[in-house]
Motif scaffolding. Structure first.
Motif, PDB file in Angstrom:
ATOM      1  N   ALA A 183       0.857  -1.285  -0.158  1.00 53.97           N
ATOM      2  CA  ALA A 183       0.065  -0.126   0.083  1.00 53.97           C
ATOM      3  C   ALA A 183       0.933   1.317   0.053  1.00 53.97           C
ATOM      4  O   ALA A 183       1.810   1.284   0.749  1.00 53.97           O
ATOM      5  CB  ALA A 183      -0.978  -0.104   1.241  1.00 53.97           C
ATOM      6  N   GLY A 184       0.528   2.334  -0.801  1.00 51.49           N
ATOM      7  CA  GLY A 184       1.563   3.507  -0.902  1.00 51.49           C
ATOM      8  C   GLY A 184       1.399   4.334   0.385  1.00 51.49           C
ATOM      9  O   GLY A 184       2.547   4.818   0.619  1.00 51.49           O
ATOM     10  N   ASN A 185       0.452   4.516   1.061  1.00 53.48           N
ATOM     11  CA  ASN A 185       0.398   5.277   2.328  1.00 53.48           C
ATOM     12  C   ASN A 185      -0.530   4.616   3.373  1.00 53.48           C
ATOM     13  O   ASN A 185      -1.247   3.374   3.045  1.00 53.48           O
ATOM     14  CB  ASN A 185      -0.187   6.729   2.034  1.00 53.48           C
ATOM     15  CG  ASN A 185      -1.228   6.846   1.314  1.00 53.48           C
ATOM     16  OD1 ASN A 185      -2.492   6.435   1.743  1.00 53.48           O
ATOM     17  ND2 ASN A 185      -1.288   7.493  -0.087  1.00 53.48           N
ATOM     18  N   ASP A 186      -0.343   5.258   4.500  1.00 50.46           N
ATOM     19  CA  ASP A 186      -1.132   4.680   5.524  1.00 50.46           C
ATOM     20  C   ASP A 186      -2.650   4.801   5.382  1.00 50.46           C
ATOM     21  O   ASP A 186      -3.572   3.859   5.679  1.00 50.46           O
ATOM     22  CB  ASP A 186      -0.975   5.416   6.886  1.00 50.46           C
ATOM     23  CG  ASP A 186       0.397   5.026   7.470  1.00 50.46           C
ATOM     24  OD1 ASP A 186       0.971   4.217   6.872  1.00 50.46           O
ATOM     25  OD2 ASP A 186       0.691   6.039   8.419  1.00 50.46           O
ATOM     26  N   ARG A 187      -3.044   5.889   4.740  1.00 51.46           N
ATOM     27  CA  ARG A 187      -4.763   5.999   4.431  1.00 51.46           C
ATOM     28  C   ARG A 187      -5.088   4.730   3.655  1.00 51.46           C
ATOM     29  O   ARG A 187      -6.074   4.350   3.490  1.00 51.46           O
ATOM     30  CB  ARG A 187      -4.977   7.356   3.726  1.00 51.46           C
ATOM     31  CG  ARG A 187      -6.310   7.447   3.351  1.00 51.46           C
ATOM     32  CD  ARG A 187      -6.789   8.711   2.925  1.00 51.46           C
ATOM     33  NE  ARG A 187      -7.974   9.183   2.458  1.00 51.46           N
ATOM     34  CZ  ARG A 187      -8.982   9.466   3.306  1.00 51.46           C
ATOM     35  NH1 ARG A 187      -8.558   9.649   4.515  1.00 51.46           N
ATOM     36  NH2 ARG A 187     -10.202   9.660   2.921  1.00 51.46           N
ATOM     37  N   SER A 188      -4.284   4.693   2.268  1.00 53.35           N
ATOM     38  CA  SER A 188      -4.569   3.408   1.307  1.00 53.35           C
ATOM     39  C   SER A 188      -4.530   2.226   2.127  1.00 53.35           C
ATOM     40  O   SER A 188      -5.414   1.357   1.733  1.00 53.35           O
ATOM     41  CB  SER A 188      -3.547   3.613   0.407  1.00 53.35           C
ATOM     42  OG  SER A 188      -3.782   4.641  -0.430  1.00 53.35           O
ATOM     43  N   ALA A 189      -3.499   2.025   3.098  1.00 55.16           N
ATOM     44  CA  ALA A 189      -3.566   0.711   3.813  1.00 55.16           C
ATOM     45  C   ALA A 189      -4.950   0.497   4.597  1.00 55.16           C
ATOM     46  O   ALA A 189      -5.308  -0.612   4.490  1.00 55.16           O
ATOM     47  CB  ALA A 189      -2.383   0.627   4.773  1.00 55.16           C
ATOM     48  N   LEU A 190      -5.343   1.599   5.183  1.00 55.83           N
ATOM     49  CA  LEU A 190      -6.529   1.433   5.839  1.00 55.83           C
ATOM     50  C   LEU A 190      -7.855   1.138   5.272  1.00 55.83           C
ATOM     51  O   LEU A 190      -8.664   0.382   5.659  1.00 55.83           O
ATOM     52  CB  LEU A 190      -6.630   2.606   6.907  1.00 55.83           C
ATOM     53  CG  LEU A 190      -7.840   2.589   7.981  1.00 55.83           C
ATOM     54  CD1 LEU A 190      -7.615   1.418   8.892  1.00 55.83           C
ATOM     55  CD2 LEU A 190      -7.965   3.928   8.688  1.00 55.83           C
ATOM     56  N   VAL A 191      -7.890   1.672   3.934  1.00 54.53           N
ATOM     57  CA  VAL A 191      -9.114   1.583   3.310  1.00 54.53           C
ATOM     58  C   VAL A 191      -9.194   0.099   2.700  1.00 54.53           C
ATOM     59  O   VAL A 191     -10.224  -0.415   2.543  1.00 54.53           O
ATOM     60  CB  VAL A 191      -9.100   2.619   1.747  1.00 54.53           C
ATOM     61  CG1 VAL A 191     -10.036   2.334   1.007  1.00 54.53           C
ATOM     62  CG2 VAL A 191      -9.407   4.051   2.428  1.00 54.53           C
ATOM     63  N   PHE A 192      -7.997  -0.158   2.210  1.00 58.14           N
ATOM     64  CA  PHE A 192      -7.725  -1.756   1.742  1.00 58.14           C
ATOM     65  C   PHE A 192      -8.110  -2.682   2.673  1.00 58.14           C
ATOM     66  O   PHE A 192      -8.847  -3.711   2.659  1.00 58.14           O
ATOM     67  CB  PHE A 192      -6.251  -1.805   1.156  1.00 58.14           C
ATOM     68  CG  PHE A 192      -5.994  -3.374   0.968  1.00 58.14           C
ATOM     69  CD1 PHE A 192      -6.541  -3.804  -0.388  1.00 58.14           C
ATOM     70  CD2 PHE A 192      -5.312  -4.104   1.867  1.00 58.14           C
ATOM     71  CE1 PHE A 192      -6.360  -5.205  -0.642  1.00 58.14           C
ATOM     72  CE2 PHE A 192      -4.995  -5.477   1.231  1.00 58.14           C
ATOM     73  CZ  PHE A 192      -5.587  -5.821   0.210  1.00 58.14           C
ATOM     74  N   ALA A 193      -7.560  -2.440   3.861  1.00 59.52           N
ATOM     75  CA  ALA A 193      -7.709  -3.412   5.147  1.00 59.52           C
ATOM     76  C   ALA A 193      -9.358  -3.377   5.313  1.00 59.52           C
ATOM     77  O   ALA A 193     -10.009  -4.380   5.822  1.00 59.52           O
ATOM     78  CB  ALA A 193      -7.127  -2.899   6.302  1.00 59.52           C
ATOM     79  N   ALA A 194     -10.132  -2.206   5.534  1.00 60.18           N
ATOM     80  CA  ALA A 194     -11.360  -2.307   5.766  1.00 60.18           C
ATOM     81  C   ALA A 194     -12.202  -3.103   4.593  1.00 60.18           C
ATOM     82  O   ALA A 194     -13.185  -3.580   5.003  1.00 60.18           O
ATOM     83  CB  ALA A 194     -12.064  -0.654   5.628  1.00 60.18           C
TER      84      ALA A 194
END
Length: 209
Positions: free
Chosen positions: A35-46
């Motif tokens: 994931a490129g950044n923390d926000r993208s990682a969180l959206v992906f995890a959700a």
């Protein structure tokens, strides 16, 4: 912090996935690492958590287990009801008011019919006790996924309920308007195995891909 939360969501997703989808968990962690950044990682995890919940709800084993527990709980509640009826019957034997006896007298039943009803009361109370025990056993067997033993307990419940119904009908069949509390017992004894059979057929259906 967001990255750690995303990791926790992916871990939860991996635990939620049914056995047939466990390989998805490895793919989730690989994608999360890229994931490129923390926000993208969180959206992906959700999104992973949503997908895992969806797959768990679609899983036939999960639905079958939920069905077994549902039937087991209903069976246990019926068992408690039978035991309460038995307790009331025992109280009647020792002098408490019997609503059915009052109804028979109020509707002008003959003395011989009332005598037969009073004589049958201990047997009926015994049926309630046995039926409650059989249903409790059935609920326990379902909680342990012992389906054959549950079927045997249900068959025993059916026999006991049929005996109670037979006693009831032999006494008040011709007395119009007097309700019978035993009809529900027979319905329940037939309905529970029928529901179990339905869930078994659902489990045997091929899983959608």
């Amino acid at each position: 912090m967001m990255r750690r939360l995303a990791l926790m969501l992916c871990q939860a997703s991996g635990r939620l996935l049914p056995a047939s989808r466990k390989r998805w968990a490895d793919a989730m962690f690989v994608e999360l690492a890229h994931a490129g950044n923390d926000r993208s990682a969180l959206v992906f995890a959700a999104g992973c958590l949503h997908a895992a919940l969806h797959e768990r709800l679609r899983d036939l084993d999960t639905r079958f287990a939920a069905g077994l527990w549902s039937i087991g709980i209903v069976t246990a509640l019926f068992a408690v009801w039978q035991m309460l009826c038995a307790a009331h019957g025992i109280a009647v034997i020792f002098g408490a008011t019997d609503g059915m006896h009052v109804a028979l007298v109020g509707r002008g039943a003959s003395a011989s019919l009332i005598a037969r009803y009073d004589a049958a009361r201990p047997v009926v109370v015994g049926c309630f006790v046995l039926l409650g025990c059989a249903q409790l056993a059935g609920a326990w067997f379902l909680s342990r996924s012992q389906l054959r033993r549950f079927v045997l307990a249900s068959c025993a419940s059916l026999i006991i309920a049929a005996t109670a119904v037979g006693i009831q009908l032999s006494i008040i069949w011709k007395l119009d308007g007097v309700p019978s509390e035993f009809y529900a017992l027979l319905v329940q004894a037939v309905a529970v195995p029928a529901l179990l059979g339905w869930f078994q057929r659902q489990q045997d259906r091929p899983e959608e891909t």
